[in-house]
Design an enzyme around this catalytic site. Sequence first.
Site, PDB file in Angstrom:
ATOM      1  N   LYS A 223     -21.024 -10.022   2.987  1.00  0.00           N
ATOM      2  CA  LYS A 223     -20.119  -8.890   3.381  1.00  0.00           C
ATOM      3  C   LYS A 223     -20.361  -7.617   2.946  1.00  0.00           C
ATOM      4  O   LYS A 223     -20.159  -6.690   3.168  1.00  0.00           O
ATOM      5  CB  LYS A 223     -18.725  -9.277   3.219  1.00  0.00           C
ATOM      6  CG  LYS A 223     -17.964  -9.134   1.635  1.00  0.00           C
ATOM      7  CD  LYS A 223     -16.734  -9.576   1.582  1.00  0.00           C
ATOM      8  CE  LYS A 223     -15.911  -9.432   0.191  1.00  0.00           C
ATOM      9  NZ  LYS A 223     -16.266  -8.144  -0.348  1.00  0.00           N
ATOM     10  N   ASP A 224     -21.226  -7.467   1.790  1.00  0.00           N
ATOM     11  CA  ASP A 224     -21.476  -6.156   1.194  1.00  0.00           C
ATOM     12  C   ASP A 224     -22.983  -5.412   1.918  1.00  0.00           C
ATOM     13  O   ASP A 224     -23.117  -4.179   1.510  1.00  0.00           O
ATOM     14  CB  ASP A 224     -21.810  -6.526  -0.508  1.00  0.00           C
ATOM     15  CG  ASP A 224     -20.440  -6.272  -1.215  1.00  0.00           C
ATOM     16  OD1 ASP A 224     -19.312  -6.155  -0.425  1.00  0.00           O
ATOM     17  OD2 ASP A 224     -20.453  -6.982  -2.269  1.00  0.00           O
TER      18      ASP A 224
ATOM     19  N   SER B 283      -7.680  -2.816   0.865  1.00  0.00           N
ATOM     20  CA  SER B 283      -8.372  -2.932   2.147  1.00  0.00           C
ATOM     21  C   SER B 283      -7.729  -2.673   3.591  1.00  0.00           C
ATOM     22  O   SER B 283      -6.628  -2.860   3.687  1.00  0.00           O
ATOM     23  CB  SER B 283      -8.808  -4.640   2.169  1.00  0.00           C
ATOM     24  OG  SER B 283      -9.167  -5.000   3.477  1.00  0.00           O
TER      25      SER B 283
ATOM     26  N   ARG C 205      -8.516  -3.627   6.457  1.00  0.00           N
ATOM     27  CA  ARG C 205      -8.464  -4.776   7.210  1.00  0.00           C
ATOM     28  C   ARG C 205      -7.162  -5.380   6.922  1.00  0.00           C
ATOM     29  O   ARG C 205      -6.295  -5.818   7.588  1.00  0.00           O
ATOM     30  CB  ARG C 205      -9.795  -5.486   6.835  1.00  0.00           C
ATOM     31  CG  ARG C 205      -9.676  -7.115   7.694  1.00  0.00           C
ATOM     32  CD  ARG C 205     -10.724  -7.971   7.237  1.00  0.00           C
ATOM     33  NE  ARG C 205     -10.748  -8.032   5.995  1.00  0.00           N
ATOM     34  CZ  ARG C 205     -10.361  -8.937   5.193  1.00  0.00           C
ATOM     35  NH1 ARG C 205      -9.268  -9.852   5.909  1.00  0.00           N
ATOM     36  NH2 ARG C 205     -10.476  -8.929   3.993  1.00  0.00           N
TER      37      ARG C 205
ATOM     38  N   ARG D 253      -7.323  -1.845  -6.714  1.00  0.00           N
ATOM     39  CA  ARG D 253      -8.697  -1.945  -6.917  1.00  0.00           C
ATOM     40  C   ARG D 253      -9.009  -2.537  -8.148  1.00  0.00           C
ATOM     41  O   ARG D 253      -8.063  -2.713  -9.013  1.00  0.00           O
ATOM     42  CB  ARG D 253      -9.245  -0.519  -6.563  1.00  0.00           C
ATOM     43  CG  ARG D 253      -9.212   0.036  -5.203  1.00  0.00           C
ATOM     44  CD  ARG D 253     -10.184   1.117  -4.866  1.00  0.00           C
ATOM     45  NE  ARG D 253     -10.255   1.606  -3.573  1.00  0.00           N
ATOM     46  CZ  ARG D 253     -10.774   1.015  -2.625  1.00  0.00           C
ATOM     47  NH1 ARG D 253     -11.524  -0.034  -2.751  1.00  0.00           N
ATOM     48  NH2 ARG D 253     -10.602   1.475  -1.128  1.00  0.00           N
ATOM     49  N   GLY D 254     -10.209  -2.818  -8.382  1.00  0.00           N
ATOM     50  CA  GLY D 254     -10.743  -3.367  -9.486  1.00  0.00           C
ATOM     51  C   GLY D 254     -11.396  -4.844  -9.451  1.00  0.00           C
ATOM     52  O   GLY D 254     -11.408  -5.440  -8.071  1.00  0.00           O
TER      53      GLY D 254
ATOM     54  N   ARG E  26      -7.186  -7.121 -11.125  1.00  0.00           N
ATOM     55  CA  ARG E  26      -5.975  -7.343 -10.049  1.00  0.00           C
ATOM     56  C   ARG E  26      -4.928  -8.187 -10.441  1.00  0.00           C
ATOM     57  O   ARG E  26      -3.782  -7.973  -9.967  1.00  0.00           O
ATOM     58  CB  ARG E  26      -6.897  -7.466  -8.532  1.00  0.00           C
ATOM     59  CG  ARG E  26      -7.825  -6.351  -8.364  1.00  0.00           C
ATOM     60  CD  ARG E  26      -8.262  -6.830  -6.726  1.00  0.00           C
ATOM     61  NE  ARG E  26      -9.405  -6.042  -6.485  1.00  0.00           N
ATOM     62  CZ  ARG E  26      -9.855  -5.691  -5.407  1.00  0.00           C
ATOM     63  NH1 ARG E  26      -9.199  -6.183  -4.191  1.00  0.00           N
ATOM     64  NH2 ARG E  26     -10.824  -5.152  -4.978  1.00  0.00           N
TER      65      ARG E  26
END
Length: 214
Positions: free
Chosen positions: A83-84, A130, A132, A150-151, A156
Amino acid sequence: MRTVTVGTRGSTLALAQTNWVVARLKEEWPETDFRIQTITTKGDRNRASLISMAQQGDKGFWIKEIEDALLAKRIDIAVHSLKDLPTSQPEELEVAAIPRRVDARDVLIGKEGRKRLADLPQGARIGTSSVRRKAFLQAFRPDLQIVGLRGNIDTRLAALAGDEYDAIILAAAGLIRTEMRHRIDEFIEPDIMLPAPGQGALALETRADDDLTV
């Protein structure tokens, strides 16, 4: 004995993924010596700019330095989260393999008594940055408060111990690959939260003219 250098980011998840890949490659090429090289990317160095970079269409903040190392022949294989990867890549490089995908779903991890998305109290605070996930959460439960988070996985999960979040959303694959499946409280089905394209899959990137791909 041939030596093959495998490049990856240095996060706990990235290393877990890469160690898994190397173990599979050793099964196929037992006479090959595999070495793992960690590479710091733009996203690792400047997490505060991730939102800005994403808004500008810069999708290479997790991979560019790794691809540069591949092009310069400092590494032979790059291991990415699929996905990156941007939808296009340098002509000299190619995705040589995509191992079997693990669970692509997102998951909820909540405080005591707040273990299911549908059962969260009115106005519960959900941790995710996100876009999404935020959109799907607001469509399913408009009452929920979405709080930025984030993180890495450990960061998290640690944030959930404070007072800012009632629950957080993560990808199942990351928890499974880092042997933390037991932390998952609920798998969120795709009809509620559609996973990101490629979520749960890895991509092995090589030079297009390398005999590793033959």
